[in-house]
Design an enzyme around this catalytic site. Structure first.
Site, short mmCIF file in Angstrom:
data_model
loop_
_atom_site.label_atom_id
_atom_site.label_comp_id
_atom_site.label_asym_id
_atom_site.label_seq_id
_atom_site.Cartn_x
_atom_site.Cartn_y
_atom_site.Cartn_z
N ASN A 197 23.25 -13.44 28.27
CA ASN A 197 22.77 -14.71 27.91
C ASN A 197 23.85 -15.27 26.87
OD1 ASN A 197 21.78 -16.96 26.78
ND2 ASN A 197 19.65 -16.09 26.49
N CYS A 202 20.51 -23.49 24.51
CA CYS A 202 20.61 -23.04 25.70
C CYS A 202 20.67 -24.22 26.73
CB CYS A 202 19.63 -22.05 26.41
SG CYS A 202 19.76 -20.40 25.30
N HIS A 260 19.81 -21.73 33.62
CA HIS A 260 20.26 -21.13 32.58
C HIS A 260 20.24 -19.84 32.59
CE1 HIS A 260 20.79 -19.26 28.52
NE2 HIS A 260 19.48 -19.53 28.01
#
Length: 343
Positions: A299, A122, A268
């Site tokens: 996500n 990420c 993020h």
């Protein structure tokens, strides 16, 4: 004395174009609830996620990347032939070699651009952005395409109550080019490998290939499960909330600005509760626009920051020239934060 000539790059680098691609299929929480014992209210309260996008058979990692990259190149006002390097961050391209970046560079029509993949979870977009800045300033490429792209639906265990609702698919891209003034700040990045086990693939490929049923997780029908992403939710949450706020502050300090100087915060998109906690810890003023793209995108790991950036600019919630703090964090555990001027 060295005989090597000095590099002739730009004095600084900046993001000059952004693009995104979200798969056409929108998946609401109700679909996730078909395979886990939970509720829409629980998913929304725990993560903030209402829907996510899942890729179809034709929406490959390469195909989504080409779509997002084409938009970023057009937004930058340059031709694909001017791209000198293509950096792709992904953990969901299943061919070990060659790098998917080479396929993307070819399909875009670049002129034999350098092309490579990186695996930084990420935080991958931040890692790629830092590499791109270095290439532009050093002079090895005038324009660099940075992509974050994932098909995490391929790595999701739909029977895992802790992660089944989290992940989505998509691609985000930026073009980094020369600048006469600082527009990408110093990067604060690092890793904490002692915590690597908190986010990981359930089964390594070699064990999956061996197919030993005594060693591999099985689904409800007794079939071997395809390797998926798993995490220790509470441990990751605590780390992200307490440690990443410190990293974000370090990035502000490195750029020489305060929270009051910020216009936009693009973390993020892991969890709305993490985002809200970071906003509170950093004491961001009310005028700062905060990206919460996770609500409808889920996500998307390396793709989450450029996708959120693209949406904020497209909706007018952020504008060209705004000062934005971006921070990515995830599997490894790795992290990267910097301050940028939006294109």
């Amino acid at each position: 004395m060295s005989k090597i000539k000095p590099s002739k790059g730009a004095p600084y680098a900046r993001i000059i174009g952004v693009g995104g691609y979200r798969p056409t299929r929108v998946v609401p929480n109700e679909v996730i609830l078909e395979t886990i014992d939970s509720s829409d209210e629980w998913i929304r309260s725990r993560s903030g996620i209402e829907t996510r996008h899942w890729a179809g058979p034709e929406e490959t990692v390469a195909a989504m990347s080409v779509e997002a990259a084409g938009k970023a190149i057009a937004d930058a006002g340059i031709d694909a032939e001017q791209i000198g390097a293509v950096v792709v961050s992904t953990v969901s391209h299943f061919s070990q070699t060659p790098a998917v970046a080479t396929e993307i560079a070819d399909k875009l029509g670049t002129n034999k651009a350098a092309a490579f993949d990186i695996s930084a979870g990420c935080a991958g977009f931040g890692y790629g952005l830092t590499l791109a800045k270095g290439m532009v300033v050093e002079g090895s490429a005038e324009y660099v395409l940075v992509l974050g792209v994932e098909r995490l639906s391929d790595l999701t265990d739909l029977e895992d109550r802790a992660t089944a609702f989290l992940f989505g698919d998509g691609a985000g891209a930026v073009v980094v080019g020369p600048s006469q003034e600082p527009a990408i700040g110093p990067t604060v990045w690092g890793s904490e490998g002692d915590k690597a086990g908190t986010i990981k693939q359930t089964v390594p490929w070699d064990r999956f290939r061996a197919g030993d049923l005594a060693e591999l997780p099985l689904d409800r029908e007794g079939n071997v499960k395809f390797p998926a992403i798993t995490q220790e939710g509470q441990a990751v949450f605590r780390w992200a909330v307490f440690e990443m706020a410190k990293v974000a502050q370090q990035a502000l300090d490195a750029a020489g600005i305060s929270p009051d100087d910020l216009d936009v915060f693009i973390p993020h998109q892991a969890n709305v509760r993490i985002i809200d906690s970071m906003v509170k810890t950093l004491k961001l003023p009310e005028h700062v626009t905060v990206a919460r793209d996770i609500r409808t995108t889920g996500n998307t790991s390396a793709a989450s920051i450029p996708l959120a950036m693209e949406r904020l600019l497209a909706t007018g919630e952020a504008k060209s020239g705004d000062t934005a703090l971006v921070i990515g964090f995830g599997a490894g555990l790795v992290y990267a934060a910097t301050v940028v001027t939006l294109p």
